[in-house]
Write an enzyme that holds these catalytic residues in place. Structure first.
Site, short mmCIF file in Angstrom:
data_model
loop_
_atom_site.label_atom_id
_atom_site.label_comp_id
_atom_site.label_asym_id
_atom_site.label_seq_id
_atom_site.Cartn_x
_atom_site.Cartn_y
_atom_site.Cartn_z
N ARG A 1 0.85 -1.20 0.00
CA ARG A 1 0.00 0.00 0.00
C ARG A 1 0.88 1.25 0.00
NH1 ARG A 1 -1.55 1.40 4.70
NH2 ARG A 1 -2.53 -0.53 5.33
N TYR B 1 -17.42 16.73 -15.78
CA TYR B 1 -17.72 15.29 -15.80
C TYR B 1 -18.81 14.99 -14.76
CZ TYR B 1 -17.20 10.31 -14.94
OH TYR B 1 -17.45 8.98 -14.75
N ASP C 1 -8.20 18.92 -14.28
CA ASP C 1 -8.50 17.56 -14.73
C ASP C 1 -8.14 17.53 -16.22
OD1 ASP C 1 -9.66 15.26 -15.79
OD2 ASP C 1 -11.37 15.29 -14.41
N LYS D 1 -8.94 6.49 -19.34
CA LYS D 1 -9.24 7.03 -20.65
C LYS D 1 -7.98 6.98 -21.55
CE LYS D 1 -13.08 7.68 -18.43
NZ LYS D 1 -13.46 8.94 -17.81
C1 LIG Z 1 -13.99 9.38 -16.53
C2 LIG Z 1 -13.63 10.67 -15.97
C3 LIG Z 1 -13.38 10.82 -14.59
C4 LIG Z 1 -13.55 9.68 -13.62
O1 LIG Z 1 -12.60 8.68 -13.83
P1 LIG Z 1 -12.83 7.12 -13.51
O2 LIG Z 1 -11.55 6.51 -13.95
O3 LIG Z 1 -14.01 6.67 -14.32
O4 LIG Z 1 -13.09 6.99 -12.05
C5 LIG Z 1 -12.98 12.07 -14.14
N1 LIG Z 1 -12.85 13.11 -14.98
C6 LIG Z 1 -13.09 13.01 -16.30
C7 LIG Z 1 -12.93 14.20 -17.18
C8 LIG Z 1 -13.48 11.79 -16.84
O5 LIG Z 1 -13.74 11.69 -18.15
#
Ligand SMILES: *Cc1c(COP(=O)(O)O)cnc(C)c1O
Length: 377
Positions: free
Chosen positions: A60, A112, A182, A207
């Site tokens: 961890r 998001y 983000d 992604k």
């Molecule tokens: C998908 C997404 C998230 C969340 O991520 P997860 O891996 O699904 O938990 C946060 N911000 C954006 C812009 C996203 O497209």
């Protein structure tokens, strides 16, 4: 984990980050000469002697496979430190854990859906409160006494509006608050927020970074050592770390990351040019860069027929993978944002969001075209 220790002998020096990412982990495991990073499943590590550590004690806290990934994550965003988390949402959770109860954050209005859901939940507890900005200019006007950070998506999801990270960084500095970006949509292939003055970068590595629609993962990158120390403490404390298997998959994904982005973007530009010629399409949202495209269609009631007719592009949530995916934010990614609010800021029920994959562009376009023909009237 710090990526400073990586600058030891086994790493190549003076190469571009693109080359370093392709070779991530190579020359590190000198005992075997393994080109690829092994998956270290061991949860615990022997102490060479009483009072000594190899640097790894418990998984961890630190894991050798995850450490290689974290080195790569830092490298990608020009950060000094990278952290690999169990999901994009846990990356956001980790970052918001930096702030005390009673703090206030100004966030992008178009956001998001999962982030919006989490922020709304935090307001109910109540832990942190939020204001939402609809434009670059509005951010500063929403800053209050208790504001601790700006939380920005650029381009926004799914309306693809851009704000200047540099301008927002100046505002954050002036008010002595943090700028959090983000960067899931543009990725460091297109913009590196830390170089533009942001303090913290977050990714859903699910992604583009991993890019194969087969891993749930998150990332946080920073330059500042103090923030890194806090994040490291919090990550070890809460345990929202990425597993060794998944860390390995993200490392594997990263090796082709620049290559994939090049193709995503080239394909997206062709798809945009096509969409602009389609008479069923009311408006195309594309900021000129990246692989994400949204569009509104004239006949909202035909959305089901259109989606059902697609044979190459897949109707599914998520984005950034090699396969082209089309999403209906109204019932999928953004379903948790109240409809009235959504419609007020432009996320209407006639909008579709397309994550353009790396297939041959003519196949994607032909598929969209035959589906549009089904809804012609
Ligand atoms: C998908 C997404 C998230 C969340 O991520 P997860 O891996 O699904 O938990 C946060 N911000 C954006 C812009 C996203 O497209």
């Amino acid at each position: 984990m710090s990526n400073e220790e990586k600058d030891s002998d086994h790493c190549q020096k003076n190469v571009s980050s693109e080359t370093a990412i392709v070779q991530l982990g190579n020359r590190k495991f000198t005992d075997t000469g393994s080109i690829n990073t092994p998956i270290f499943l061991s949860t615990t590590y022997q102490h060479p002697e009483f009072g000594q550590s190899t640097g790894y004690d418990y998984t961890r806290t630190k894991n050798p496979t995850r450490a290689v990934l974290e080195e790569g994550l830092a490298l990608l965003e020009n950060g000094r430190f990278g952290f690999a988390t169990s999901s994009g949402m846990s990356a956001i959770l980790l970052v918001l854990d930096l702030f005390d109860s009673g703090s206030h954050i100004v966030a992008s209005r178009d956001l998001y859906g999962g982030s919006y859901r989490y922020f709304t939940d935090l307001e109910k507890k109540p832990k942190i409160t939020f204001s939402y900005s609809e434009s670059e200019e509005q951010f500063e006007t929403l800053i209050q006494e208790d504001t601790v950070a700006l939380f920005v998506e650029t381009p926004t999801n799914p309306l693809m509006e851009e704000v200047s990270i540099e301008n927002l960084a100046k505002i954050a500095k002036k008010h002595q608050i943090l700028l959090i970006v983000d960067n899931t949509f543009y990725t460091p292939y297109i913009q590196k927020p830390l170089d533009l003055g942001a303090d913290i970068v977050i990714h859903s590595a699910t992604k583009y970074l991993c890019g194969h629609n087969d891993v749930l993962a998150g990332a946080v990158m920073v330059k500042d050592e103090k923030i890194a120390e806090q994040l490291e403490f919090q990550l070890n404390t809460t345990g929202v770390v990425l597993s060794p298997f998944d860390s390995w998959l993200v490392i594997r994904g990263l090796k082709t990351f620049p290559l994939r982005m090049e193709r995503h973007e080239a394909n997206a530009k062709e798809v945009v040019a096509f969409l602009k010629t389609v008479k069923e399409v009311k408006k195309v949202f594309y900021p000129g860069r990246g692989g994400m495209v949204s569009f509104k269609i004239n006949n909202e009631s035909a959305i089901g027929i259109f989606l059902n007719a697609l044979k190459v592009v897949t109707f599914a949530e998520s984005l950034g993978g090699v396969e082209s995916l089309i999403t209906y934010p109204t019932t999928q990614t953004h379903a948790d944002i109240p409809e009235k609010l959504r419609i007020e800021y432009g996320l209407t029920n006639d909008l579709l969001r397309l994550s353009v994959g790396i297939e041959r562009s003519s196949d994607i376009i032909q598929d969209l075209q035959q589906a549009f023909e089904k809804i012609e009237n």
